[in-house]
Write a protein that holds these residues in place. Structure first.
Motif, mmCIF file in Angstrom:
data_model
loop_
_atom_site.group_PDB
_atom_site.id
_atom_site.type_symbol
_atom_site.label_atom_id
_atom_site.label_comp_id
_atom_site.label_asym_id
_atom_site.label_seq_id
_atom_site.Cartn_x
_atom_site.Cartn_y
_atom_site.Cartn_z
ATOM 1 N N PRO A 64 0.830 -1.207 0.000
ATOM 2 C CA PRO A 64 0.000 0.000 0.000
ATOM 3 C C PRO A 64 0.867 1.261 0.000
ATOM 4 C CG PRO A 64 0.011 -1.034 2.174
ATOM 5 C CD PRO A 64 0.748 -1.959 1.264
ATOM 6 N N ILE A 65 0.456 2.255 -0.759
ATOM 7 C CA ILE A 65 1.175 3.526 -0.809
ATOM 8 C C ILE A 65 0.194 4.658 -0.523
ATOM 9 C CG2 ILE A 65 2.982 2.753 -2.374
ATOM 10 C CD1 ILE A 65 1.436 4.048 -4.670
ATOM 11 N N GLU A 66 0.716 5.771 -0.060
ATOM 12 C CA GLU A 66 -0.145 6.894 0.317
ATOM 13 C C GLU A 66 -0.472 7.804 -0.855
ATOM 14 O OE1 GLU A 66 1.880 9.858 2.771
ATOM 15 O OE2 GLU A 66 3.781 8.879 2.265
ATOM 16 N N PHE A 67 0.121 7.540 -2.001
ATOM 17 C CA PHE A 67 -0.044 8.429 -3.146
ATOM 18 C C PHE A 67 -1.184 7.956 -4.043
ATOM 19 C CE2 PHE A 67 4.528 7.971 -2.156
ATOM 20 C CZ PHE A 67 4.713 9.207 -1.549
ATOM 21 N N LYS A 68 -1.950 8.902 -4.532
ATOM 22 C CA LYS A 68 -2.985 8.583 -5.506
ATOM 23 C C LYS A 68 -2.923 9.597 -6.640
ATOM 24 C CE LYS A 68 -6.796 11.267 -3.519
ATOM 25 N NZ LYS A 68 -8.232 11.245 -3.149
ATOM 26 N N ALA A 69 -3.604 9.263 -7.725
ATOM 27 C CA ALA A 69 -3.588 10.126 -8.900
ATOM 28 C C ALA A 69 -4.194 11.485 -8.568
ATOM 29 C CB ALA A 69 -4.370 9.465 -10.034
ATOM 30 N N ALA A 70 -3.588 12.534 -9.121
ATOM 31 C CA ALA A 70 -4.099 13.888 -8.939
ATOM 32 C C ALA A 70 -5.362 14.082 -9.773
ATOM 33 C CB ALA A 70 -3.041 14.912 -9.353
ATOM 34 N N ARG A 71 -6.020 15.228 -9.619
ATOM 35 C CA ARG A 71 -7.264 15.480 -10.339
ATOM 36 C C ARG A 71 -7.039 15.417 -11.845
ATOM 37 N NH1 ARG A 71 -10.939 21.006 -10.300
ATOM 38 N NH2 ARG A 71 -12.674 20.158 -11.508
ATOM 39 N N PHE A 72 -6.108 16.213 -12.339
ATOM 40 C CA PHE A 72 -5.703 16.101 -13.738
ATOM 41 C C PHE A 72 -4.465 15.224 -13.749
ATOM 42 C CE2 PHE A 72 -7.920 20.272 -13.670
ATOM 43 C CZ PHE A 72 -9.002 19.887 -14.431
ATOM 44 N N ARG A 73 -4.692 13.918 -13.873
ATOM 45 C CA ARG A 73 -3.699 12.924 -13.497
ATOM 46 C C ARG A 73 -2.407 13.021 -14.284
ATOM 47 N NH1 ARG A 73 -8.798 10.596 -13.942
ATOM 48 N NH2 ARG A 73 -9.692 9.845 -11.982
ATOM 49 N N ASN A 74 -2.512 13.262 -15.585
ATOM 50 C CA ASN A 74 -1.286 13.266 -16.379
ATOM 51 C C ASN A 74 -0.416 14.475 -16.057
ATOM 52 O OD1 ASN A 74 -2.996 15.139 -17.545
ATOM 53 N ND2 ASN A 74 -2.884 14.295 -19.612
ATOM 54 N N LEU A 75 -1.034 15.663 -15.998
ATOM 55 C CA LEU A 75 -0.282 16.869 -15.679
ATOM 56 C C LEU A 75 0.254 16.803 -14.253
ATOM 57 C CD1 LEU A 75 0.661 19.647 -16.587
ATOM 58 C CD2 LEU A 75 -1.539 20.583 -15.819
ATOM 59 N N GLY A 76 -0.599 16.327 -13.334
ATOM 60 C CA GLY A 76 -0.163 16.192 -11.951
ATOM 61 C C GLY A 76 1.000 15.233 -11.804
ATOM 62 N N VAL A 102 -1.798 -0.867 -14.101
ATOM 63 C CA VAL A 102 -3.229 -1.057 -14.324
ATOM 64 C C VAL A 102 -3.853 0.306 -14.610
ATOM 65 C CG1 VAL A 102 -5.381 -1.958 -13.371
ATOM 66 C CG2 VAL A 102 -3.193 -3.030 -12.763
ATOM 67 N N GLN A 103 -4.321 0.493 -15.829
ATOM 68 C CA GLN A 103 -4.798 1.802 -16.264
ATOM 69 C C GLN A 103 -6.182 1.681 -16.906
ATOM 70 O OE1 GLN A 103 -0.901 2.747 -18.563
ATOM 71 N NE2 GLN A 103 -1.440 4.611 -17.465
ATOM 72 N N GLY A 104 -7.173 2.318 -16.292
ATOM 73 C CA GLY A 104 -8.452 2.390 -16.966
ATOM 74 C C GLY A 104 -8.315 3.206 -18.236
ATOM 75 N N THR A 105 -7.623 4.334 -18.119
ATOM 76 C CA THR A 105 -7.184 5.160 -19.247
ATOM 77 C C THR A 105 -5.705 5.432 -19.058
ATOM 78 O OG1 THR A 105 -7.548 7.315 -18.196
ATOM 79 C CG2 THR A 105 -9.456 6.275 -19.271
ATOM 80 N N ILE A 106 -5.079 6.027 -20.041
ATOM 81 C CA ILE A 106 -3.635 6.278 -19.963
ATOM 82 C C ILE A 106 -3.284 7.219 -18.821
ATOM 83 C CG2 ILE A 106 -3.591 8.249 -21.544
ATOM 84 C CD1 ILE A 106 -1.013 5.347 -21.336
ATOM 85 N N GLU A 107 -4.252 8.045 -18.372
ATOM 86 C CA GLU A 107 -3.988 8.947 -17.250
ATOM 87 C C GLU A 107 -3.945 8.213 -15.920
ATOM 88 O OE1 GLU A 107 -5.580 13.322 -18.567
ATOM 89 O OE2 GLU A 107 -6.942 12.075 -17.413
ATOM 90 N N LEU A 108 -4.781 7.191 -15.776
ATOM 91 C CA LEU A 108 -4.817 6.466 -14.510
ATOM 92 C C LEU A 108 -3.489 5.745 -14.274
ATOM 93 C CD1 LEU A 108 -8.393 4.918 -14.655
ATOM 94 C CD2 LEU A 108 -7.612 6.742 -13.146
ATOM 95 N N SER A 109 -2.995 5.852 -13.056
ATOM 96 C CA SER A 109 -1.730 5.196 -12.665
ATOM 97 C C SER A 109 -0.545 5.676 -13.497
ATOM 98 C CB SER A 109 -1.852 3.669 -12.751
ATOM 99 O OG SER A 109 -2.827 3.185 -11.854
#
Length: 385
Positions: A64-76, A102-109
């Motif tokens: 487990p990690i504390e980091f998650k994708a930002a709102r605008f995931r790719n830019l973030g 594991v990516q729902g879209t290219i921005e995820l993860s």
């Protein structure tokens, strides 16, 4: 290849998460690979599913990690230099031969893609949704699509779930190897329940013809709003049809208000997502998938197994698998309702039998797992320095 690491920092839980867990389960049951899974610790549903796997396979390693994708995931992700460095350091300690992002879209993860490359490790993107974000008309979609061209260059290989998704990747300029691996339900755990008991469970009258929409409640993606407005517009034609919305998500409150303002409160019912959908499939008469964009919907394959007709927008995996007579153009309310009524009143026996046969032979967990593992091995060989 001895050790692989799955990576998913998303806060949501959808079909791509379920199929990744199924891949993990198959690899643990049928190979000697050491498997780890790095995930955002706040994703409770993913954590719960992984914990169940650990009870069955004690050698599955969770990170487990504390980091998650930002709102605008790719830019973030591009701007998260310290975070990427920390994740890369952790991955380096694990020493996987390959990282499956594991990516729902290219921005995820996308943090995982950057971290794997920083750690100088092979990265494979497991991605079902490969369309341009402009199709969803989201915020800054054109800018995000431009940034995503960079992320599409990062994976050493792609695993996707439909021929259309592969075509989209090529259109995005992908030069890495792209493999199509179809997934499907675990036939060992799906069982038909008694229809009357299943209907009583959800308060469904035996005289109702029940159509279900089983999906995360995300309007721009899954098209709940389109379906509700279509039903409201042609309510006089619907006769005994009721809609069961199964799921939860960020737009649930918006959907509730839309149902009320559309005058459909007596016709539409929302129930929360559950781990066992067998009672849903045993209770309903039809599945509807009104999505604006999709990959290969797992719910479609599950409904095929249960012998249900499926009315869907004419895109992606639905266009590839379903008969033309069951499809409609997204955005065309009249076509959606007319298709629903036509399928409801047709003899679909031949299609339903053929679909069940395809699930038993092509679209199931065993076939998915075998082809997923085969693709991993081929990708590892093809990407060796």
């Amino acid at each position: 290849m001895k050790r692989i690491l799955f990576y998913d920092d998303g806060s949501g839980f959808g079909g791509h998460s379920i199929s990744a867990i199924d891949a993990v389960k198959y690899l643990l049951e049928n190979t000697n690979l050491k498997v780890g899974f790095m995930f955002y610790q706040g994703n409770q549903r993913l954590y719960d599913r992984l914990t169940l796997l650990v009870r069955e396979f004690k050698y599955l390693e969770l990170y487990p990690i504390e980091f998650k994708a930002a709102r605008f995931r790719n830019l973030g992700a591009l701007l998260s230099f310290p975070v990427v460095a920390k994740i890369a350091q952790t991955i380096s300690i694990i020493k996987p031969d390959v990282v499956i992002v594991v990516q729902g879209t290219i921005e995820l993860s996308s943090l995982g893609l950057l971290a794997a490359k920083k750690a100088n490790l092979k990265a494979i993107s497991f991605i079902p949704l490969t369309q341009s974000l402009s199709l969803m008309q989201g915020k800054l979609s054109k800018l995000r699509d431009f940034i995503n061209l960079h992320f599409y260059k990062l994976p050493d290989a792609f695993i996707t779930t439909s021929a259309q998704a592969k075509y989209n990747l090529v259109q995005q300029g992908v030069k890495s190897k792209i493999s199509v691996v179809y997934y499907g339900p675990d036939l060992r755990v799906w069982h038909r329940q008694e229809r009357n008991i299943s209907r009583q469970k959800y308060g469904i009258d035996n005289s109702d013809y029940v159509v279900a929409l089983v999906a995360r409640i995300e309007l721009k993606h899954k098209g709940h709003d389109f379906l509700i407005t279509s039903m409201a517009k042609y309510a006089s034609k619907l006769e005994n049809i009721k809609l069961l919305v199964v799921g939860d998500g960020s737009d649930e409150e918006k959907l509730q208000k839309l149902i009320q303002t559309s005058g459909l409160s007596e016709r539409v019912k929302i129930i929360p997502w559950g781990n066992d959908l067998s009672y849903i499939y045993s209770a309903i008469d039809m599945l509807v998938i009104p999505s604006r964009l999709e990959g290969l919907p797992l719910v479609m394959l599950e409904a095929m197994y249960y012998g249900l007709p499926i009315v869907a927008s004419s895109i992606d995996g639905m266009l590839e698998i379903l008969p033309q007579e069951w499809l409609f153009q997204f955005g065309d309310s009249e076509a959606a309702i007319e298709t629903l009524l036509r399928v409801k009143n047709s003899d679909n026996t031949e299609y339903l039998l053929n679909h069940k046969k395809r699930i038993m032979t092509e679209f199931n967990l065993d076939e998915f797992g075998k082809n997923f593992y085969k693709t991993l091995c081929e990708a590892q060989i093809d990407t060796k320095d």
